[in-house]
Motif scaffolding. Structure first.
Motif, PDB file in Angstrom:
ATOM      1  N   SER A 344      14.717  54.998 -59.688  1.00 29.41           N
ATOM      2  CA  SER A 344      16.177  54.873 -59.739  1.00 29.41           C
ATOM      3  C   SER A 344      16.570  53.417 -59.935  1.00 29.41           C
ATOM      4  CB  SER A 344      16.799  55.404 -58.444  1.00 29.41           C
ATOM      5  OG  SER A 344      16.438  54.569 -57.347  1.00 29.41           O
ATOM      6  N   ASP A 345      17.859  53.192 -60.169  1.00 29.58           N
ATOM      7  CA  ASP A 345      18.344  51.828 -60.373  1.00 29.58           C
ATOM      8  C   ASP A 345      18.137  50.952 -59.136  1.00 29.58           C
ATOM      9  OD1 ASP A 345      19.125  52.361 -62.955  1.00 29.58           O
ATOM     10  OD2 ASP A 345      21.204  52.847 -62.421  1.00 29.58           O
ATOM     11  N   THR A 349      15.138  46.730 -56.425  1.00 26.99           N
ATOM     12  CA  THR A 349      16.275  45.812 -56.319  1.00 26.99           C
ATOM     13  C   THR A 349      16.091  44.851 -55.150  1.00 26.99           C
ATOM     14  OG1 THR A 349      17.800  47.426 -57.274  1.00 26.99           O
ATOM     15  CG2 THR A 349      18.767  45.650 -55.959  1.00 26.99           C
ATOM     16  N   THR A 358      23.387  44.487 -56.795  1.00 29.88           N
ATOM     17  CA  THR A 358      23.897  45.608 -57.579  1.00 29.88           C
ATOM     18  C   THR A 358      25.408  45.514 -57.665  1.00 29.88           C
ATOM     19  OG1 THR A 358      24.098  46.983 -55.592  1.00 29.88           O
ATOM     20  CG2 THR A 358      22.040  47.154 -56.843  1.00 29.88           C
ATOM     21  N   LEU A 405      23.362  55.123 -57.573  1.00 33.76           N
ATOM     22  CA  LEU A 405      22.322  54.223 -58.034  1.00 33.76           C
ATOM     23  C   LEU A 405      20.948  54.572 -57.463  1.00 33.76           C
ATOM     24  CD1 LEU A 405      24.143  50.756 -57.737  1.00 33.76           C
ATOM     25  CD2 LEU A 405      23.784  52.111 -59.806  1.00 33.76           C
ATOM     26  N   THR A 408      17.627  59.233 -59.605  1.00 38.52           N
ATOM     27  CA  THR A 408      17.120  59.170 -60.980  1.00 38.52           C
ATOM     28  C   THR A 408      17.905  60.149 -61.841  1.00 38.52           C
ATOM     29  OG1 THR A 408      15.435  60.817 -60.433  1.00 38.52           O
ATOM     30  CG2 THR A 408      14.801  58.498 -60.296  1.00 38.52           C
ATOM     31  N   GLU A 409      17.996  59.839 -63.099  1.00 40.80           N
ATOM     32  CA  GLU A 409      18.718  60.714 -64.008  1.00 40.80           C
ATOM     33  C   GLU A 409      17.950  62.016 -64.217  1.00 40.80           C
ATOM     34  OE1 GLU A 409      19.662  58.806 -67.624  1.00 40.80           O
ATOM     35  OE2 GLU A 409      20.702  57.118 -66.679  1.00 40.80           O
TER      36      GLU A 409
END
Length: 410
Positions: A344-345, A349, A358, A405, A408-409
């Motif tokens: 995921s984004d 991070t 973010t 965020l 996951t897509e």
């Protein structure tokens, strides 16, 4: 001097119509301030701070009785009783937190003794909190917090004010002073901020010199381990209280489950803490000085247990009365639990000073990792990994976007 000589007689309480929501808000805010003041009293060996804890504890007793009276008057049928039963549990648990904080304060007032290593470790864990009386000639007197702009200018925040003379029983506690709150000469002010700034602000506020205590730490490995453990127990217990209130607000079984995870962790840590404390007694020059440390560990574990009691209605799947949600919502920011999916984004991070890189963002206060346990982020730097469970604080809008965020897509 008897440390308890200025205690007033118990206040007579009669029923009067009150807003249960307002009482619960005041109880929650009082409990949080009690925890803060009690540990700071231990840190600084400060009898004045310890006495303030006992004042607040007496105030909590009154609030607890008024809340019970209001809840009994509000229960008119079995449905009301079912919804209000968990609220009575919240009232009792908040009173337990108050009693535990009072026991911590009595470590100082009864001169139980604490190792100097405690004072060396707590500043990093608790920050600097001081108590001072506003001098009549202070530049801050008769000005609002917005006008003074203390936090922006110095990083020092006024976390509470107490109005009323030393002997009065009708004291006015301002637990969450806002921009329009005015500082008055004679107020007892509680300040929190970086040690680099607190000295100058204290002197400007009170007209007195702030003395930084000197600390000498004995070189005893087991004692250092015990102190490090109690600091971590304290931080986890405070986090558990935050999550417990939020679990009630959002009727969130996920947050309540994290409260349970924290309580299990604190229990395990207390066992290790007791073993290291007993080992340290054999090498300590004055083993009796460890008595206060043992009291501190016991009281900290009690606070952790109280968090479970706060969440009891959620655990039992009882629909808690709306007055509880209204109370917690009014007095606290949103706390959310987010599971980070790999890829995921958020995966990978960086977190700098508790804030992820973010947009939008939330303040991450803790991370639970499957293999490492709890990592309290606070002001520290870290990196988010896939599989992490994040405990984050911020606005409602940011919470929803931040959670997206973590996914996951499809």
């Amino acid at each position: 001097m008897d440390p308890f000589e200025d205690e007033p007689s118990p206040v007579s309480i009669e029923y009067e119509p009150v807003s249960v929501k307002d009482v619960l808000v005041e109880m929650k805010d009082t409990a949080e301030l009690l925890i803060d003041l009690s540990y700071s009293a231990v840190l600084h060996r400060n009898e004045d701070l310890a006495r303030e804890v006992l004042r607040l504890e007496r105030q909590m007793d009154v609030l607890e009785m008024r809340a019970r009276m209001g809840l009994l008057m509000a229960s008119r049928n079995p449905s009301d009783a079912e919804q209000l039963a968990p609220v009575l549990g919240i009232v009792a648990a908040t009173g337990t937190i108050s009693d535990a904080a009072g026991d911590i304060a009595k470590i100082v007032l009864e001169e139980m003794g604490l190792p100097e290593a405690m004072r060396a470790a707590l500043p990093e864990a608790a920050g600097v909190l001081v108590r001072g009386v506003v001098d009549v000639d202070s530049p801050y007197a008769d000005r609002t917090l917005e006008d003074v702009d203390l936090e922006s200018e110095t990083g020092v925040r006024v976390i509470a004010l107490r109005r009323g003379g030393r002997q009065t029983t009708d004291e006015d506690w301002l637990l969450n002073p806002g921009p329009t709150t005015a500082i008055a000469a004679g107020d007892v002010a509680f300040l929190r901020g970086p040690d680099t700034a607190i000295e100058e602000v204290y002197e400007t506020l009170t007209g007195e010199v702030y003395e930084i205590p000197e600390i000498e730490t004995p070189d005893i490995d087991d004692l250092e381990r015990a102190v490090d453990t109690i600091i971590h127990m304290k931080n986890l217990s405070e986090l558990a209280i935050d999550l417990a209130y939020s679990s009630v607000l959002f009727d969130s079984e996920a947050l309540a489950e994290e409260v349970r995870n924290l309580e299990v962790e604190v229990d395990a840590m207390q066992s290790r803490f007791e073993a290291w404390t007993l080992r340290a007694a054999g090498d300590a020059p004055d083993p009796v000085a460890l008595r206060g440390l043992i009291r501190l560990g016991t009281s900290t574990e009690v606070i952790s247990d109280a968090a479970i009691d706060l969440s009891e209605g959620v655990f039992r799947d009882i629909e808690v009365h709306p007055v509880v949600g209204m109370a917690v919502e009014e007095s606290d920011e949103i706390i959310t639990r987010i599971e980070v999916e790999s890829g995921s984004d958020l995966d990978g991070t960086a977190i700098t000073a508790g804030v992820p890189e973010t947009e939008p963002t939330m303040s991450v206060i803790a991370i639970r990792r499957p293999d490492e346990g709890w990592l309290l982020v606070g002001d520290a730097d870290a990196e988010i990994h896939g599989g992490d469970v994040l405990i984050a604080k911020g606005t409602r809008t940011a919470a929803g976007a931040f959670e997206e965020l973590s996914e996951t897509e499809a």
